[in-house]
Design a protein around this motif. Structure first.
Motif, PDB file in Angstrom:
ATOM      1  N   MET A   1       0.842  -1.170   0.000  1.00 23.70           N
ATOM      2  CA  MET A   1       0.000   0.000   0.000  1.00 23.70           C
ATOM      3  C   MET A   1       0.889   1.236   0.000  1.00 23.70           C
ATOM      4  SD  MET A   1      -3.043  -1.086   0.094  1.00 23.70           S
ATOM      5  CE  MET A   1      -3.618  -2.753   0.166  1.00 23.70           C
ATOM      6  N   LEU A   2       0.625   2.105  -0.942  1.00 26.91           N
ATOM      7  CA  LEU A   2       1.447   3.309  -1.023  1.00 26.91           C
ATOM      8  C   LEU A   2       0.866   4.473  -0.253  1.00 26.91           C
ATOM      9  CD1 LEU A   2       2.485   3.316  -4.788  1.00 26.91           C
ATOM     10  CD2 LEU A   2       3.714   2.368  -2.833  1.00 26.91           C
ATOM     11  N   VAL A   3      -0.346   4.829  -0.572  1.00 22.03           N
ATOM     12  CA  VAL A   3      -0.955   6.019   0.029  1.00 22.03           C
ATOM     13  C   VAL A   3      -1.591   5.626   1.363  1.00 22.03           C
ATOM     14  CG1 VAL A   3      -2.622   7.875  -0.291  1.00 22.03           C
ATOM     15  CG2 VAL A   3      -1.414   6.931  -2.265  1.00 22.03           C
ATOM     16  N   PRO A   4      -1.126   6.209   2.463  1.00 20.70           N
ATOM     17  CA  PRO A   4      -1.701   5.851   3.762  1.00 20.70           C
ATOM     18  C   PRO A   4      -3.141   6.335   3.892  1.00 20.70           C
ATOM     19  CG  PRO A   4      -0.092   7.612   4.006  1.00 20.70           C
ATOM     20  CD  PRO A   4      -0.059   7.197   2.565  1.00 20.70           C
ATOM     21  N   GLN A   5      -3.878   5.650   4.728  1.00 24.54           N
ATOM     22  CA  GLN A   5      -5.289   5.985   4.950  1.00 24.54           C
ATOM     23  C   GLN A   5      -5.463   7.403   5.458  1.00 24.54           C
ATOM     24  OE1 GLN A   5      -7.232   3.115   7.409  1.00 24.54           O
ATOM     25  NE2 GLN A   5      -9.259   3.750   6.778  1.00 24.54           N
ATOM     26  N   SER A   6      -4.432   7.960   6.063  1.00 24.13           N
ATOM     27  CA  SER A   6      -4.515   9.310   6.608  1.00 24.13           C
ATOM     28  C   SER A   6      -4.583  10.382   5.516  1.00 24.13           C
ATOM     29  CB  SER A   6      -3.322   9.585   7.517  1.00 24.13           C
ATOM     30  OG  SER A   6      -2.111   9.471   6.781  1.00 24.13           O
ATOM     31  N   ASP A  12      -2.560  15.586  -1.992  1.00 23.06           N
ATOM     32  CA  ASP A  12      -1.737  15.734  -0.797  1.00 23.06           C
ATOM     33  C   ASP A  12      -0.700  14.623  -0.644  1.00 23.06           C
ATOM     34  OD1 ASP A  12      -3.157  17.993  -0.159  1.00 23.06           O
ATOM     35  OD2 ASP A  12      -4.481  16.969   1.272  1.00 23.06           O
ATOM     36  N   TYR A  13      -0.823  13.582  -1.457  1.00 22.54           N
ATOM     37  CA  TYR A  13       0.092  12.453  -1.346  1.00 22.54           C
ATOM     38  C   TYR A  13       1.471  12.829  -1.871  1.00 22.54           C
ATOM     39  CZ  TYR A  13       2.315   8.007  -2.460  1.00 22.54           C
ATOM     40  OH  TYR A  13       3.199   6.974  -2.576  1.00 22.54           O
ATOM     41  N   ASP A  14       2.486  12.556  -1.082  1.00 20.40           N
ATOM     42  CA  ASP A  14       3.863  12.833  -1.461  1.00 20.40           C
ATOM     43  C   ASP A  14       4.635  11.518  -1.395  1.00 20.40           C
ATOM     44  OD1 ASP A  14       6.132  14.245  -2.148  1.00 20.40           O
ATOM     45  OD2 ASP A  14       6.544  14.900  -0.093  1.00 20.40           O
ATOM     46  N   PRO A  15       4.963  10.915  -2.547  1.00 23.79           N
ATOM     47  CA  PRO A  15       5.613   9.600  -2.527  1.00 23.79           C
ATOM     48  C   PRO A  15       7.000   9.641  -1.878  1.00 23.79           C
ATOM     49  CG  PRO A  15       5.499  10.455  -4.766  1.00 23.79           C
ATOM     50  CD  PRO A  15       4.763  11.415  -3.895  1.00 23.79           C
ATOM     51  N   ALA A  21      10.449   2.414  -4.911  1.00 23.72           N
ATOM     52  CA  ALA A  21      11.079   1.083  -4.950  1.00 23.72           C
ATOM     53  C   ALA A  21      10.015  -0.008  -5.047  1.00 23.72           C
ATOM     54  CB  ALA A  21      11.954   0.883  -3.713  1.00 23.72           C
ATOM     55  N   ALA A  22       8.921   0.133  -4.319  1.00 25.43           N
ATOM     56  CA  ALA A  22       7.842  -0.851  -4.372  1.00 25.43           C
ATOM     57  C   ALA A  22       7.203  -0.883  -5.755  1.00 25.43           C
ATOM     58  CB  ALA A  22       6.786  -0.540  -3.308  1.00 25.43           C
ATOM     59  N   VAL A  23       6.972   0.277  -6.341  1.00 23.69           N
ATOM     60  CA  VAL A  23       6.375   0.359  -7.672  1.00 23.69           C
ATOM     61  C   VAL A  23       7.316  -0.245  -8.713  1.00 23.69           C
ATOM     62  CG1 VAL A  23       5.612   1.965  -9.483  1.00 23.69           C
ATOM     63  CG2 VAL A  23       4.879   2.299  -7.116  1.00 23.69           C
ATOM     64  N   ALA A  24       8.615  -0.028  -8.545  1.00 26.26           N
ATOM     65  CA  ALA A  24       9.601  -0.568  -9.496  1.00 26.26           C
ATOM     66  C   ALA A  24       9.539  -2.091  -9.553  1.00 26.26           C
ATOM     67  CB  ALA A  24      11.005  -0.111  -9.117  1.00 26.26           C
ATOM     68  N   LYS A  25       9.205  -2.752  -8.432  1.00 25.08           N
ATOM     69  CA  LYS A  25       9.160  -4.217  -8.368  1.00 25.08           C
ATOM     70  C   LYS A  25       7.778  -4.795  -8.690  1.00 25.08           C
ATOM     71  CE  LYS A  25      12.069  -4.033  -4.407  1.00 25.08           C
ATOM     72  NZ  LYS A  25      12.220  -4.457  -3.033  1.00 25.08           N
ATOM     73  N   ILE A  41       4.203   8.200 -10.969  1.00 23.01           N
ATOM     74  CA  ILE A  41       5.001   7.406 -10.034  1.00 23.01           C
ATOM     75  C   ILE A  41       5.581   6.190 -10.750  1.00 23.01           C
ATOM     76  CG2 ILE A  41       4.864   5.921  -7.997  1.00 23.01           C
ATOM     77  CD1 ILE A  41       2.891   7.933  -6.826  1.00 23.01           C
ATOM     78  N   LYS A  42       4.770   5.547 -11.570  1.00 21.59           N
ATOM     79  CA  LYS A  42       5.244   4.379 -12.331  1.00 21.59           C
ATOM     80  C   LYS A  42       6.421   4.776 -13.214  1.00 21.59           C
ATOM     81  CE  LYS A  42       3.753   1.169 -15.889  1.00 21.59           C
ATOM     82  NZ  LYS A  42       4.310   1.581 -17.117  1.00 21.59           N
ATOM     83  N   GLU A  43       6.272   5.893 -13.903  1.00 24.94           N
ATOM     84  CA  GLU A  43       7.338   6.376 -14.785  1.00 24.94           C
ATOM     85  C   GLU A  43       8.597   6.735 -13.988  1.00 24.94           C
ATOM     86  OE1 GLU A  43       8.098  10.236 -17.597  1.00 24.94           O
ATOM     87  OE2 GLU A  43       6.080   9.366 -17.607  1.00 24.94           O
TER      88      GLU A  43
END
Length: 137
Positions: A1-6, A12-15, A21-25, A41-43
């Protein structure tokens, strides 16, 4: 999970570096229609993952259809079919209980925002169509 529930607002999401690294895999990157940053983010991660927009409607019929679709994409079609069969088996008795609880034998009419209609339906309200009214498989 990337974006936290908060995070309540997609912009507002800041990767974090760990997210990249998770997306890369990943084989798949699932995202909601209101998450425009998924492709970026994928790119940025240099990922070959397939981007998949997910229907977030929790209506049982739509959730079942989404599980079936994702199972086909993931190569887990049989497992997804077992999940939807189990969901259908749970929904049928609930549908009967809801109908029996309708005041005066009629579903209460409800007006709701598109992302909350499923909850009204699960509670027995009628936001246009009831989520439990679906054809048998």
């Amino acid at each position: 999970m990337l974006v936290p529930q908060s995070v309540h607002h997609a912009p507002d999401y800041d990767p974090k570096p760990s997210d990249l690294a998770a997306v890369a895999k990943a084989d798949f990157v699932l995202y909601a229609p209101f998450e425009p940053y998924a492709a970026k983010i994928k790119e940025a991660a240099g990922s070959k993952a397939k981007l998949v927009e997910v229907n977030l409607d929790n209506d049982p019929a739509k959730a079942s259809a989404e599980v079936t679709r994702l199972g086909g994409l993931f190569g887990t079609k049989d497992s997804a079919a077992r999940s939807t069969t189990r969901l259908d088996g749970e929904v049928a008795p609930l549908n009967g209980e809801l109908r029996a609880a309708w005041p005066g034998g009629k579903s209460p009419s409800v007006v709701s925002q598109v992302f909350t209609g499923w909850a009204a339906g699960l509670a027995g309200g009628s936001p246009g169509t009831r989520p439990f009214d679906r054809p048998s498989p």
